[in-house]
Write a protein that holds these residues in place. Structure first.
Motif, short mmCIF file in Angstrom:
data_model
loop_
_atom_site.label_atom_id
_atom_site.label_comp_id
_atom_site.label_asym_id
_atom_site.label_seq_id
_atom_site.Cartn_x
_atom_site.Cartn_y
_atom_site.Cartn_z
N HIS A 34 106.21 9.01 50.97
CA HIS A 34 105.59 8.66 49.40
C HIS A 34 105.18 7.34 49.72
CE1 HIS A 34 105.14 8.55 45.09
NE2 HIS A 34 106.03 7.40 45.23
N SER A 84 102.25 11.57 49.38
CA SER A 84 102.04 11.24 47.93
C SER A 84 101.99 9.70 47.82
CB SER A 84 103.00 11.75 46.87
OG SER A 84 104.45 11.36 47.13
N HIS A 119 94.33 11.88 43.79
CA HIS A 119 94.52 13.18 43.51
C HIS A 119 93.56 14.12 43.73
CE1 HIS A 119 96.74 11.34 39.60
NE2 HIS A 119 97.43 11.17 40.61
N LEU A 162 96.61 14.52 47.14
CA LEU A 162 97.82 13.60 47.22
C LEU A 162 98.42 13.60 45.77
CD1 LEU A 162 96.53 11.12 49.60
CD2 LEU A 162 98.48 12.79 49.89
N THR A 163 99.44 14.00 45.23
CA THR A 163 100.19 13.53 43.86
C THR A 163 100.49 12.04 43.74
OG1 THR A 163 102.32 14.32 44.44
CG2 THR A 163 100.82 16.02 43.67
N SER A 164 100.85 11.64 42.69
CA SER A 164 101.37 10.34 42.27
C SER A 164 102.01 10.31 41.26
CB SER A 164 100.08 9.25 42.18
OG SER A 164 99.81 9.32 41.00
N THR A 202 102.96 13.37 38.86
CA THR A 202 104.39 14.36 38.70
C THR A 202 105.32 13.69 37.88
OG1 THR A 202 105.00 12.84 40.64
CG2 THR A 202 103.99 14.97 41.20
N GLN A 241 108.09 16.11 44.77
CA GLN A 241 107.08 16.92 43.77
C GLN A 241 107.73 17.89 43.04
OE1 GLN A 241 104.56 17.84 47.11
NE2 GLN A 241 102.83 16.44 46.59
#
Length: 359
Positions: A135, A167, A203, A207-209, A242, A355
């Protein structure tokens, strides 16, 4: 001038009657209030603040249940572990974190201008050292990474993901208002449109954040609400956030006494109201609200578990090999610590992935 519980309120603040009216409306439609409603709730105090926090807490229970979640991670500072000469030490830090039970490496900070490293090689070096989720890299650093290799940001993000980036931190948001950002110390910040473009590009790349807000400085309550609205709009477009993390501008923790630091009453009230309002406004969009114990201290963060927060973030492992980890150096919790917190507050406990998968 309004009278609040026998005292004189600040000019422009809603009176108790207004707060109660909006509380009643929030019970019916927590995510559907207009801005004046959320502004009134941000000013709640006394019995009205308790009712607001209770409303948010009930919504938290209905949305994500009673589990207090946490992730086991280690923080790394990019500048302290980058460069070909630091590869062996970096591999040792990552391997040790994995041996201690970490599932995540969190890394922030830019590469030094004269570094012989690059972001993609650094990502690969970390993810090749142990099977951990990486991350890493704020929007400013993602732009720097793309510039260093001379490719457009979307292409850089695809390469970063292929190299092992999982992420990105949604930090650097502070308050998403250009006037405020221009006046904050520690800048300059990216313009709001640039921050939004980078986060949305991340996104879209898969890639989530996290979504963040830094409060308690130059911003107004209206700017706080506008910030939350913008995060909600981004989530409607991408679905990539998230969790939401709100942090005070000036941390009240110190490594020697981070569990029970003295938190000013005004900041305690503001923190409780912001987390509760965030739970309401972001309902149906961002399910997880984190209590930032490294910024507020453990005692004040635990209070937020009754104001809509469901997550305690990372335990920030140190281990034997103490890396330079920026302002959070020396701050660490154990699984036993969060087990005790959960038991004392009637919560079950769940270790999670970055996540929000369950471990």
């Amino acid at each position: 001038m309004a009278i609040v519980d026998g005292g004189v309120a600040e000019v422009g603040l809603p009176d108790v009657g207004q707060v109660r009216e909006w509380l009643a409306e929030a019970e019916r439609d927590p995510a559907g209030l207009p801005d004046p409603g959320y502004l009134a709730l941000l000013a709640a105090d006394g019995a009205e603040l308790e009712r607001l926090c209770g409303l948010a807490d009930g919504l938290r229970e209905r949305t994500v249940g009673d589990a207090l979640t946490f992730v086991v991670n280690r923080n790394l500072d990019t500048a302290a572990v980058s460069g070909s000469a630091a590869r062996e030490r970096l591999a040792a830090l990552v391997a040790e974190a994995h041996q201690l039970g970490a599932t995540e490496i969190c890394m922030q900070g830019p590469l030094p201008a004269d570094s012989d490293d690059d972001y993609l090689a650094l990502i690969a070096a970390i993810t090749d050292s142990a099977p951990l989720h990486l991350h890493a890299f704020r929007p400013e650093e993602l732009l720097d990474g793309a510039a260093r290799v001379g490719v457009p940001l979307p292409e850089f993000l695809v390469r970063a993901k292929a190299s092992g980036l999982g992420s990105v931190p949604g930090t650097g948001a502070r308050i998403l208002d250009d006037e405020v950002r221009a006046r904050l110390r520690g800048g300059p910040d990216l313009p709001v449109h640039s921050w939004v473009e980078v986060i949305e590009a991340a996104h879209r790349a898969g890639l989530t954040s996290t979504a963040t807000m830094v409060y308690g400085h130059l911003e107004t309550p209206a700017q706080q609400i506008a910030h939350l609205r913008l995060l909600a709009d981004i989530q409607d477009r991408t679905g990539g956030f998230t969790e939401f993390i709100a942090m005070p501008m000036d941390p009240v923790t110190a490594a020697a006494g981070f569990r029970t630091p003295a938190v000013p009453e005004r900041l305690r009230r503001q923190s409780r109201a912001i987390h509760a309002v965030a739970r309401l406004l972001l309902h149906g969009r961002i399910d997880n609200i984190q209590a930032a114990w490294p910024r507020l201290g453990v005692t004040a963060a635990v209070e937020l578990l009754h104001c809509g927060a469901n997550d305690f973030g990372g335990l920030l492992l140190d281990g034997r090999l103490a890396p330079e980890s920026g302002p959070e150096a020396g701050l660490t919790l154990t699984v036993a610590d969060v087990e005790q917190i959960a038991a004392e507050h009637g919560r079950s406990l769940c270790q999670r992935t970055t996540q929000y998968g369950r471990i």
